[in-house]
Design a protein around this motif. Structure first.
Motif, PDB file in Angstrom:
ATOM      1  N   UNK A   5      10.603 -10.729  -6.387  1.00  0.00           N
ATOM      2  CA  UNK A   5      10.007 -11.100  -5.104  1.00  0.00           C
ATOM      3  C   UNK A   5       9.613  -9.835  -4.347  1.00  0.00           C
ATOM      4  N   UNK A   6       8.361  -9.830  -3.880  1.00  0.00           N
ATOM      5  CA  UNK A   6       7.866  -8.708  -3.075  1.00  0.00           C
ATOM      6  C   UNK A   6       7.846  -9.178  -1.628  1.00  0.00           C
ATOM      7  N   UNK A   7       8.595  -8.501  -0.776  1.00  0.00           N
ATOM      8  CA  UNK A   7       8.598  -8.840   0.656  1.00  0.00           C
ATOM      9  C   UNK A   7       8.063  -7.655   1.455  1.00  0.00           C
ATOM     10  N   UNK A   8       7.046  -7.931   2.273  1.00  0.00           N
ATOM     11  CA  UNK A   8       6.478  -6.930   3.188  1.00  0.00           C
ATOM     12  C   UNK A   8       6.899  -7.310   4.597  1.00  0.00           C
ATOM     13  N   UNK A  88      11.658  -6.402  -4.130  1.00  0.00           N
ATOM     14  CA  UNK A  88      10.992  -5.166  -3.718  1.00  0.00           C
ATOM     15  C   UNK A  88      10.712  -5.319  -2.231  1.00  0.00           C
ATOM     16  N   UNK A  89      11.444  -4.558  -1.429  1.00  0.00           N
ATOM     17  CA  UNK A  89      11.316  -4.662   0.032  1.00  0.00           C
ATOM     18  C   UNK A  89      10.509  -3.478   0.549  1.00  0.00           C
ATOM     19  N   UNK A  90       9.310  -3.777   1.073  1.00  0.00           N
ATOM     20  CA  UNK A  90       8.425  -2.753   1.644  1.00  0.00           C
ATOM     21  C   UNK A  90       8.299  -3.047   3.127  1.00  0.00           C
ATOM     22  N   UNK A  91       8.579  -2.042   3.963  1.00  0.00           N
ATOM     23  CA  UNK A  91       8.454  -2.284   5.392  1.00  0.00           C
ATOM     24  C   UNK A  91       7.456  -1.333   6.026  1.00  0.00           C
ATOM     25  N   UNK A  92       6.756  -1.850   7.036  1.00  0.00           N
ATOM     26  CA  UNK A  92       5.866  -1.037   7.863  1.00  0.00           C
ATOM     27  C   UNK A  92       6.653  -0.442   9.034  1.00  0.00           C
ATOM     28  N   UNK A  93       7.892  -0.893   9.195  1.00  0.00           N
ATOM     29  CA  UNK A  93       8.692  -0.483  10.343  1.00  0.00           C
ATOM     30  C   UNK A  93       9.328   0.890  10.111  1.00  0.00           C
ATOM     31  N   UNK A  94       9.529   1.589  11.211  1.00  0.00           N
ATOM     32  CA  UNK A  94      10.101   2.948  11.125  1.00  0.00           C
ATOM     33  C   UNK A  94      11.573   2.956  11.561  1.00  0.00           C
ATOM     34  N   UNK A 166       4.741  -2.504  -7.969  1.00  0.00           N
ATOM     35  CA  UNK A 166       5.669  -3.615  -7.670  1.00  0.00           C
ATOM     36  C   UNK A 166       4.901  -4.914  -7.444  1.00  0.00           C
ATOM     37  N   UNK A 167       3.748  -4.801  -6.784  1.00  0.00           N
ATOM     38  CA  UNK A 167       2.932  -5.999  -6.552  1.00  0.00           C
ATOM     39  C   UNK A 167       2.507  -6.619  -7.883  1.00  0.00           C
ATOM     40  N   UNK A 168       2.139  -5.769  -8.829  1.00  0.00           N
ATOM     41  CA  UNK A 168       1.645  -6.270 -10.129  1.00  0.00           C
ATOM     42  C   UNK A 168       2.749  -7.011 -10.885  1.00  0.00           C
ATOM     43  N   UNK A 169       4.021  -6.646 -10.591  1.00  0.00           N
ATOM     44  CA  UNK A 169       5.140  -7.249 -11.340  1.00  0.00           C
ATOM     45  C   UNK A 169       5.720  -8.481 -10.646  1.00  0.00           C
ATOM     46  N   UNK A 170       5.323  -8.706  -9.379  1.00  0.00           N
ATOM     47  CA  UNK A 170       5.978  -9.754  -8.579  1.00  0.00           C
ATOM     48  C   UNK A 170       5.555 -11.154  -9.032  1.00  0.00           C
ATOM     49  N   UNK A 171       6.447 -12.133  -8.785  1.00  0.00           N
ATOM     50  CA  UNK A 171       6.018 -13.518  -9.003  1.00  0.00           C
ATOM     51  C   UNK A 171       6.053 -14.320  -7.705  1.00  0.00           C
ATOM     52  N   UNK A 172       6.254 -13.610  -6.584  1.00  0.00           N
ATOM     53  CA  UNK A 172       6.137 -14.229  -5.263  1.00  0.00           C
ATOM     54  C   UNK A 172       5.916 -13.106  -4.249  1.00  0.00           C
ATOM     55  N   UNK A 173       4.934 -13.297  -3.344  1.00  0.00           N
ATOM     56  CA  UNK A 173       4.654 -12.311  -2.285  1.00  0.00           C
ATOM     57  C   UNK A 173       4.898 -12.972  -0.929  1.00  0.00           C
ATOM     58  N   UNK A 174       5.735 -12.324  -0.110  1.00  0.00           N
ATOM     59  CA  UNK A 174       6.061 -12.874   1.206  1.00  0.00           C
ATOM     60  C   UNK A 174       5.854 -11.793   2.264  1.00  0.00           C
ATOM     61  N   UNK A 187      -3.834  -5.522   3.127  1.00  0.00           N
ATOM     62  CA  UNK A 187      -4.543  -5.898   1.895  1.00  0.00           C
ATOM     63  C   UNK A 187      -3.629  -6.361   0.773  1.00  0.00           C
ATOM     64  N   UNK A 188      -2.307  -6.231   0.974  1.00  0.00           N
ATOM     65  CA  UNK A 188      -1.373  -6.599  -0.104  1.00  0.00           C
ATOM     66  C   UNK A 188      -1.518  -8.068  -0.504  1.00  0.00           C
TER      67      UNK A 188
END
Ligand code: APR
Length: 237
Positions: A5-8, A88-94, A166-174, A187-188
């Protein structure tokens, strides 16, 4: 079923921890000028002003506490790993609320206000105190070279290659609590759709790129994220 799971996440996940968002009605950019405070040119023109702005944000981040949404994503990371899956946890937060909630692997694509970088020697340092023009680099000793280790408008976000892989490997994008106003993060969702990955937005108000998400659940992150995590870990999603 093993899940990747990819979480942005965006500012909305930290809103209930008391940290301001940027583009809501009373957002940070409604009160401050991003061109003066969040660009390399603004920093060069008035480093004292920019340091003061980020010193306030660093103090606010340190005073804030993680909320149930941050805790739920830490639970998701552990739950997926126990099944041989991956978050895979990607954040825009600082801020560091994801880490303080227990998340062990966090990609900060816009950097971290609790780190500082020397523009002379490049050394990056964990930094919890106020930063100023006169602060000497702890590595090379030079002054007038330290800056917050955050990504400003016009600068390259961090770890984009890792994010794309990580995006290419994910089976769910949130996407959680982000307006979809700033690229490349915005754009993700299009990348995920191009890979045929199901997409879900958890947000208070529909994002600028809402039309690209197959599903959107409106609500406060502290309610929608724990419910989502329960569904994934009980394999309903
Ligand atoms: N729960 C869930 N979502 C929320 C909540 C909440 N309690 N409160 C606000 N939101 C949503 C808003 O509806 C909005 O869609 O969070 C989003 C916040 O959007 P922005 O303020 O634009 O923040 P973000 O998307 O993270 O901004 C991206 O812009 O200025 C740059 O570098 C900065 O990382 C930031 C980037």
């Amino acid at each position: 079923m093993t899940r990747t799971v990819f979480v942005l996440t965006g500012a909305g996940i930290s809103a209930e921890s008391g940290l301001g968002t940027f583009r809501d009605r009373d957002g940070v950019w409604a009160r401050f000028d991003p061109m003066r405070l969040a660009t390399p040119e603004g920093f060069a023109a008035d480093p004292v002003l920019v340091h003061e702005f980020y010193n306030h944000r660093r103090r606010d981040a340190r005073a804030a506490a993680p909320n149930p949404a941050h805790a739920a994503l830490a639970r998701l990371e552990a739950g997926l790993a126990a099944r041989g899956g991956r978050l895979f946890l990607c954040t825009q937060n600082i801020d560091d609320l994801h880490e303080r909630a227990g998340s062990r692997h966090v990609v900060h694509m816009h950097g971290e206000v609790l780190r500082a970088r020397c523009t002379a020697c490049g050394t990056e340092t964990v930094w919890h105190e106020d930063l100023g023009v006169e602060t000497p680099c702890p590595h090379c000793g030079r002054r007038e070279t330290m800056r917050p280790d955050v990504v400003w408008f016009g600068e390259m976000p961090k770890q984009l290659d890792v994010i794309d892989e990580a995006l290419a490997e994910a089976d769910l994008f949130v996407a959680v609590g982000t307006s979809g106003a700033v690229y490349p993060a915005a754009g993700n969702v299009a990348q995920a759709r191009a890979f045929g990955i199901p997409t879900l937005a958890l947000t208070l108000e529909a994002a600028d790129n809402a039309g690209l998400f197959e599903a959107t659940r409106l609500g406060r992150a502290s309610e929608t994220v724990p419910a989502f995590v329960d569904e994934v870990l009980s394999a309903k999603v």
